[in-house]
Design a protein around this motif. Structure first.
Motif, PDB file in Angstrom:
ATOM      1  N   LEU A  95      56.039  36.795  65.336  1.00 51.73           N
ATOM      2  CA  LEU A  95      54.729  36.975  64.719  1.00 51.73           C
ATOM      3  C   LEU A  95      54.837  37.208  63.216  1.00 51.73           C
ATOM      4  O   LEU A  95      53.981  36.755  62.443  1.00 51.73           O
ATOM      5  CB  LEU A  95      53.996  38.140  65.386  1.00 51.73           C
ATOM      6  N   LEU A  96      55.873  37.896  62.795  1.00 55.86           N
ATOM      7  CA  LEU A  96      56.089  38.114  61.363  1.00 55.86           C
ATOM      8  C   LEU A  96      56.413  36.796  60.661  1.00 55.86           C
ATOM      9  O   LEU A  96      55.925  36.542  59.552  1.00 55.86           O
ATOM     10  CB  LEU A  96      57.217  39.127  61.157  1.00 55.86           C
ATOM     11  N   LYS A  97      57.208  35.957  61.295  1.00 54.56           N
ATOM     12  CA  LYS A  97      57.522  34.644  60.721  1.00 54.56           C
ATOM     13  C   LYS A  97      56.264  33.790  60.621  1.00 54.56           C
ATOM     14  O   LYS A  97      56.054  33.086  59.634  1.00 54.56           O
ATOM     15  CB  LYS A  97      58.575  33.929  61.580  1.00 54.56           C
ATOM     16  N   PHE A  98      55.446  33.825  61.655  1.00 56.73           N
ATOM     17  CA  PHE A  98      54.201  33.059  61.644  1.00 56.73           C
ATOM     18  C   PHE A  98      53.324  33.489  60.468  1.00 56.73           C
ATOM     19  O   PHE A  98      52.774  32.654  59.748  1.00 56.73           O
ATOM     20  CB  PHE A  98      53.453  33.264  62.965  1.00 56.73           C
ATOM     21  N   LYS A  99      53.199  34.799  60.273  1.00 57.97           N
ATOM     22  CA  LYS A  99      52.383  35.315  59.174  1.00 57.97           C
ATOM     23  C   LYS A  99      52.951  34.873  57.827  1.00 57.97           C
ATOM     24  O   LYS A  99      52.200  34.467  56.914  1.00 57.97           O
ATOM     25  CB  LYS A  99      52.342  36.844  59.244  1.00 57.97           C
ATOM     26  N   ASN A 100      54.271  34.924  57.675  1.00 59.24           N
ATOM     27  CA  ASN A 100      54.895  34.541  56.406  1.00 59.24           C
ATOM     28  C   ASN A 100      54.728  33.055  56.114  1.00 59.24           C
ATOM     29  O   ASN A 100      54.504  32.649  54.969  1.00 59.24           O
ATOM     30  CB  ASN A 100      56.376  34.904  56.422  1.00 59.24           C
ATOM     31  N   GLU A 101      54.841  32.233  57.158  1.00 56.38           N
ATOM     32  CA  GLU A 101      54.790  30.783  56.957  1.00 56.38           C
ATOM     33  C   GLU A 101      53.369  30.257  56.834  1.00 56.38           C
ATOM     34  O   GLU A 101      53.101  29.341  56.050  1.00 56.38           O
ATOM     35  CB  GLU A 101      55.504  30.079  58.125  1.00 56.38           C
ATOM     36  N   LYS A 102      52.439  30.834  57.627  1.00 54.09           N
ATOM     37  CA  LYS A 102      51.072  30.313  57.655  1.00 54.09           C
ATOM     38  C   LYS A 102      50.126  31.062  56.719  1.00 54.09           C
ATOM     39  O   LYS A 102      49.039  30.572  56.423  1.00 54.09           O
ATOM     40  CB  LYS A 102      50.513  30.380  59.081  1.00 54.09           C
ATOM     41  N   GLY A 103      50.546  32.255  56.298  1.00 52.80           N
ATOM     42  CA  GLY A 103      49.674  33.039  55.434  1.00 52.80           C
ATOM     43  C   GLY A 103      48.577  33.767  56.173  1.00 52.80           C
ATOM     44  O   GLY A 103      47.705  34.378  55.560  1.00 52.80           O
ATOM     45  N   GLU A 104      48.584  33.710  57.487  1.00 53.64           N
ATOM     46  CA  GLU A 104      47.598  34.404  58.311  1.00 53.64           C
ATOM     47  C   GLU A 104      48.231  34.790  59.634  1.00 53.64           C
ATOM     48  O   GLU A 104      49.249  34.219  60.051  1.00 53.64           O
ATOM     49  CB  GLU A 104      46.380  33.513  58.560  1.00 53.64           C
ATOM     50  N   ALA A 105      47.646  35.771  60.302  1.00 58.44           N
ATOM     51  CA  ALA A 105      48.201  36.256  61.562  1.00 58.44           C
ATOM     52  C   ALA A 105      47.965  35.269  62.691  1.00 58.44           C
ATOM     53  O   ALA A 105      46.998  34.501  62.675  1.00 58.44           O
ATOM     54  CB  ALA A 105      47.583  37.606  61.918  1.00 58.44           C
ATOM     55  N   TRP A 106      48.842  35.316  63.691  1.00 60.38           N
ATOM     56  CA  TRP A 106      48.673  34.482  64.875  1.00 60.38           C
ATOM     57  C   TRP A 106      47.452  34.965  65.654  1.00 60.38           C
ATOM     58  O   TRP A 106      47.198  36.161  65.802  1.00 60.38           O
ATOM     59  CB  TRP A 106      49.902  34.574  65.771  1.00 60.38           C
ATOM     60  N   THR A 107      46.690  34.005  66.177  1.00 60.54           N
ATOM     61  CA  THR A 107      45.588  34.286  67.094  1.00 60.54           C
ATOM     62  C   THR A 107      45.635  33.244  68.208  1.00 60.54           C
ATOM     63  O   THR A 107      46.298  32.210  68.060  1.00 60.54           O
ATOM     64  CB  THR A 107      44.212  34.205  66.400  1.00 60.54           C
ATOM     65  N   PRO A 108      44.943  33.475  69.330  1.00 63.12           N
ATOM     66  CA  PRO A 108      44.933  32.468  70.397  1.00 63.12           C
ATOM     67  C   PRO A 108      44.422  31.114  69.944  1.00 63.12           C
ATOM     68  O   PRO A 108      44.719  30.093  70.569  1.00 63.12           O
ATOM     69  CB  PRO A 108      44.005  33.099  71.450  1.00 63.12           C
ATOM     70  N   ASP A 109      43.639  31.096  68.871  1.00 60.97           N
ATOM     71  CA  ASP A 109      43.087  29.840  68.378  1.00 60.97           C
ATOM     72  C   ASP A 109      43.978  29.170  67.340  1.00 60.97           C
ATOM     73  O   ASP A 109      43.629  28.102  66.828  1.00 60.97           O
ATOM     74  CB  ASP A 109      41.712  30.082  67.745  1.00 60.97           C
ATOM     75  N   SER A 110      45.119  29.793  67.021  1.00 61.34           N
ATOM     76  CA  SER A 110      46.008  29.219  66.010  1.00 61.34           C
ATOM     77  C   SER A 110      46.529  27.859  66.462  1.00 61.34           C
ATOM     78  O   SER A 110      46.849  27.655  67.638  1.00 61.34           O
ATOM     79  CB  SER A 110      47.195  30.147  65.755  1.00 61.34           C
ATOM     80  N   GLN A 111      46.614  26.919  65.542  1.00 68.82           N
ATOM     81  CA  GLN A 111      47.112  25.584  65.858  1.00 68.82           C
ATOM     82  C   GLN A 111      48.633  25.583  65.827  1.00 68.82           C
ATOM     83  O   GLN A 111      49.280  24.879  65.070  1.00 68.82           O
ATOM     84  CB  GLN A 111      46.564  24.566  64.856  1.00 68.82           C
ATOM     85  N   GLU A 112      49.201  26.413  66.658  1.00 67.85           N
ATOM     86  CA  GLU A 112      50.660  26.520  66.704  1.00 67.85           C
ATOM     87  C   GLU A 112      51.071  26.603  68.156  1.00 67.85           C
ATOM     88  O   GLU A 112      50.543  27.402  68.908  1.00 67.85           O
ATOM     89  CB  GLU A 112      51.135  27.766  65.953  1.00 67.85           C
ATOM     90  N   THR A 113      51.982  25.761  68.567  1.00 67.77           N
ATOM     91  CA  THR A 113      52.464  25.785  69.952  1.00 67.77           C
ATOM     92  C   THR A 113      53.413  26.952  70.123  1.00 67.77           C
ATOM     93  O   THR A 113      54.411  27.068  69.429  1.00 67.77           O
ATOM     94  CB  THR A 113      53.202  24.482  70.286  1.00 67.77           C
ATOM     95  N   ASP A 114      53.087  27.846  71.077  1.00 65.29           N
ATOM     96  CA  ASP A 114      53.968  28.994  71.265  1.00 65.29           C
ATOM     97  C   ASP A 114      55.157  28.606  72.142  1.00 65.29           C
ATOM     98  O   ASP A 114      55.197  27.539  72.741  1.00 65.29           O
ATOM     99  CB  ASP A 114      53.188  30.175  71.871  1.00 65.29           C
ATOM    100  N   PRO A 115      56.176  29.480  72.240  1.00 63.79           N
ATOM    101  CA  PRO A 115      57.389  29.141  72.993  1.00 63.79           C
ATOM    102  C   PRO A 115      57.139  28.779  74.445  1.00 63.79           C
ATOM    103  O   PRO A 115      57.814  27.927  75.006  1.00 63.79           O
ATOM    104  CB  PRO A 115      58.224  30.422  72.876  1.00 63.79           C
ATOM    105  N   THR A 116      56.136  29.415  75.072  1.00 58.78           N
ATOM    106  CA  THR A 116      55.850  29.103  76.473  1.00 58.78           C
ATOM    107  C   THR A 116      55.381  27.659  76.613  1.00 58.78           C
ATOM    108  O   THR A 116      55.801  26.927  77.509  1.00 58.78           O
ATOM    109  CB  THR A 116      54.775  30.057  77.013  1.00 58.78           C
TER     110      THR A 116
END
Length: 269
Positions: free
Chosen positions: A149-170
């Motif tokens: 989650l910290l990496k996501f925030k650093n790379e995207k500039g915003e916190a992860w949310t269920p609506d984030s356009q990012e495929t999670d590991p699962t």
């Protein structure tokens, strides 16, 4: 003389700060849940996350906290003990006596784990291990999800949310399984198709769903029928109809002690 006194004062101040830091390790297993080998592995993982993100990544276990509220207890630790990193802290607390867990975020780390969704993204992967007493796996998962989650925030500039356009590991794991399984399905389909064509090419073979064409009904006659039952045993098993308890301890957030400095959430296991 004054210069010597000043130098000694600075040295003593530095020494006391080092002692204070040493007295607050990032792994505080007060409940004695980990083996020595497990402690070593977990400490390395916590230190890796801390070094990469400039935070304190902390695991604290307690048998009891004397009736205190877990969230308030975790927040107090964050603000008073683990407040020495430039980007804040994220802390996982487990209290075995009451079977409670809590994740507290402090400082800049709060921006990476936002609201119930952020906490549950971590906790729903942690709590199943707690329920099976696989404590090392639970704490390692905490560190790895915090890192994610910290990496996501650093790379995207915003916190992860269920609506984030990012495929999670699962989702990636499911996609990988599909990519492996599709060739097998295609191969099986063509093999079945080839077999069917070969059967159709054989002029002396005709398909029949039933065995009637091959049987002579006049060739069999039942003259006697006898059924004997030596034993008859019936067993029953009652299942609870209350599903609410299962929902409460699956990693869902049911407690929150957010204040002006700390956010987070917790629940049962």
């Amino acid at each position: 003389m004054k210069k010597i006194f000043l130098v000694l004062s600075l040295l003593l101040s530095f020494l006391f700060s080092c002692i204070s830091f040493a007295a607050a390790p990032s792994l505080d297993d007060g409940a004695k849940l980990l083996k020595t080998s497990e402690r070593i592995l977990l400490e390395k993982e916590l230190q890796r996350v801390e070094k990469e993100h400039g935070i304190r990544c902390v695991v604290v276990t307690r048998k009891s906290i004397g009736g205190a509220v877990p969230g308030e207890y975790a927040n107090k630790l964050n603000k008073q003990v683990y407040n020495d990193a430039p980007n804040g802290a994220i802390l996982f607390l487990q209290v075995t006596e009451v079977r409670k867990w809590y994740i507290s975020t402090y400082g800049n780390a709060r921006a990476a784990v936002v609201g119930t969704d952020g906490v549950e993204y971590m906790s729903k992967q942690i709590v199943p291990y707690l329920k099976k007493n696989e404590h090392k796996n639970a704490y390692m998962t905490f560190a790895q999800r915090a890192d994610e989650l910290l990496k996501f925030k650093n790379e995207k500039g915003e916190a992860w949310t269920p609506d984030s356009q990012e495929t999670d590991p699962t989702e990636l794991a499911i996609l990988g399984g599909a990519m492996v399984g599709i060739p097998s399905l295609v191969s099986g389909f063509w093999a079945k198709r080839r077999r069917k064509k070969r059967e159709e090419a054989m002029s002396n073979v005709n398909f029949s769903k039933a065995a009637d064409p091959y049987l002579n009904g006049d060739s069999f006659e039942l003259t006697n029928e006898s059924n004997k039952y030596l034993y008859s045993i019936t067993t029953t098993h009652t299942e609870s109809d209350d599903d609410d308890d299962d929902d409460d301890d699956d990693g869902s957030v049911s407690d929150s002690s957010s204040d002006g400095d700390c956010d987070g959430g917790g629940g049962d296991y």
